[in-house]
Scaffold this motif. Structure first.
Motif, PDB file in Angstrom:
ATOM      1  N   ALA A  18     131.162  84.183  79.144  1.00  5.86           N
ATOM      2  CA  ALA A  18     131.092  85.634  79.372  1.00  5.86           C
ATOM      3  C   ALA A  18     129.885  85.997  80.236  1.00  5.86           C
ATOM      4  CB  ALA A  18     131.034  86.368  78.036  1.00  5.86           C
ATOM      5  N   VAL A  19     128.775  85.298  80.037  1.00  8.57           N
ATOM      6  CA  VAL A  19     127.578  85.556  80.841  1.00  8.57           C
ATOM      7  C   VAL A  19     127.839  85.181  82.297  1.00  8.57           C
ATOM      8  CG1 VAL A  19     125.179  84.867  81.207  1.00  8.57           C
ATOM      9  CG2 VAL A  19     126.011  85.276  78.898  1.00  8.57           C
ATOM     10  N   LEU A  20     128.453  84.009  82.514  1.00  9.77           N
ATOM     11  CA  LEU A  20     128.752  83.580  83.882  1.00  9.77           C
ATOM     12  C   LEU A  20     129.750  84.514  84.563  1.00  9.77           C
ATOM     13  CD1 LEU A  20     128.901  79.683  83.598  1.00  9.77           C
ATOM     14  CD2 LEU A  20     127.162  81.082  84.693  1.00  9.77           C
ATOM     15  N   LEU A  21     130.735  84.998  83.804  1.00 11.11           N
ATOM     16  CA  LEU A  21     131.690  85.946  84.380  1.00 11.11           C
ATOM     17  C   LEU A  21     131.013  87.263  84.758  1.00 11.11           C
ATOM     18  CD1 LEU A  21     134.872  85.396  82.192  1.00 11.11           C
ATOM     19  CD2 LEU A  21     134.650  85.033  84.643  1.00 11.11           C
ATOM     20  N   ASN A  73     128.211  79.567  90.979  1.00  9.37           N
ATOM     21  CA  ASN A  73     128.784  80.197  89.798  1.00  9.37           C
ATOM     22  C   ASN A  73     130.284  79.926  89.712  1.00  9.37           C
ATOM     23  OD1 ASN A  73     128.759  81.657  87.457  1.00  9.37           O
ATOM     24  ND2 ASN A  73     128.592  83.640  88.436  1.00  9.37           N
ATOM     25  N   SER A  74     130.971  79.944  90.838  1.00 12.98           N
ATOM     26  CA  SER A  74     132.403  79.639  90.853  1.00 12.98           C
ATOM     27  C   SER A  74     132.654  78.206  90.407  1.00 12.98           C
ATOM     28  CB  SER A  74     132.986  79.834  92.256  1.00 12.98           C
ATOM     29  OG  SER A  74     132.899  81.169  92.643  1.00 12.98           O
ATOM     30  N   LEU A  75     131.842  77.281  90.896  1.00  6.68           N
ATOM     31  CA  LEU A  75     131.983  75.883  90.483  1.00  6.68           C
ATOM     32  C   LEU A  75     131.700  75.705  88.997  1.00  6.68           C
ATOM     33  CD1 LEU A  75     130.345  74.091  93.538  1.00  6.68           C
ATOM     34  CD2 LEU A  75     132.773  74.212  92.965  1.00  6.68           C
ATOM     35  N   ALA A  76     130.692  76.391  88.479  1.00  5.51           N
ATOM     36  CA  ALA A  76     130.372  76.305  87.052  1.00  5.51           C
ATOM     37  C   ALA A  76     131.504  76.868  86.198  1.00  5.51           C
ATOM     38  CB  ALA A  76     129.068  77.044  86.760  1.00  5.51           C
ATOM     39  N   LEU A  77     132.064  77.993  86.607  1.00  4.39           N
ATOM     40  CA  LEU A  77     133.192  78.559  85.854  1.00  4.39           C
ATOM     41  C   LEU A  77     134.410  77.640  85.896  1.00  4.39           C
ATOM     42  CD1 LEU A  77     132.932  82.326  86.820  1.00  4.39           C
ATOM     43  CD2 LEU A  77     132.701  81.358  84.539  1.00  4.39           C
ATOM     44  N   GLY A  78     134.658  77.024  87.042  1.00  4.30           N
ATOM     45  CA  GLY A  78     135.771  76.080  87.139  1.00  4.30           C
ATOM     46  C   GLY A  78     135.562  74.857  86.276  1.00  4.30           C
ATOM     47  N   TRP A  79     134.324  74.359  86.231  1.00  5.66           N
ATOM     48  CA  TRP A  79     134.028  73.203  85.399  1.00  5.66           C
ATOM     49  C   TRP A  79     134.188  73.545  83.923  1.00  5.66           C
ATOM     50  CZ3 TRP A  79     130.338  71.942  81.730  1.00  5.66           C
ATOM     51  CH2 TRP A  79     130.263  70.605  81.395  1.00  5.66           C
TER      52      TRP A  79
END
Length: 108
Positions: free
Chosen positions: A3-6, A63-69
């Motif tokens: 939720a924080v990353l989003l 951030n996109s890569l972290a959310l995908g991972w």
């Protein structure tokens, strides 16, 4: 964590759009820039906006890569197909339909 990353992703995306729209285009449509008497000259404002755009783009990409991972390595969540197969094996719920087969012989 997700939720924080989003939330960060949404804020960075909005900021990136805003910074890109403030930059001077070829025709100078939405460009900002003050006169030489202002706090920032047009050139320094353009340099600042370019650097800001670059850093926001880097943050957006990381951030996109972290959310995908995080989405790929989520534990405990099964796909819909796996859930249906487990229900079918346990006998709970509706049965999955049988797959059609090719008839043997001349097949008329």
């Amino acid at each position: 964590m997700e939720a924080v990353l989003l939330s960060i992703h949404l804020i960075v995306a909005i900021a990136l759009v805003g910074v890109i729209l403030m930059q001077r285009s070829e025709g100078g449509a939405l460009g900002i820039g003050g006169g030489p008497a202002g706090m920032m000259t047009a050139r320094s404002a353009a340099d600042l906006l370019t650097k800001t755009t670059r850093w926001l783009a880097v943050i957006f990409l990381v951030n996109s890569l972290a959310l995908g991972w995080l989405a790929a390595n989520r534990e405990g969540d099964e796909t819909i197909v796996e859930q249906a197969q487990e229900q079918n094996d346990e006998g709970d719920g509706p049965k999955l339909p049988e797959l059609p087969t090719i008839p043997d012989g001349d097949g008329r």
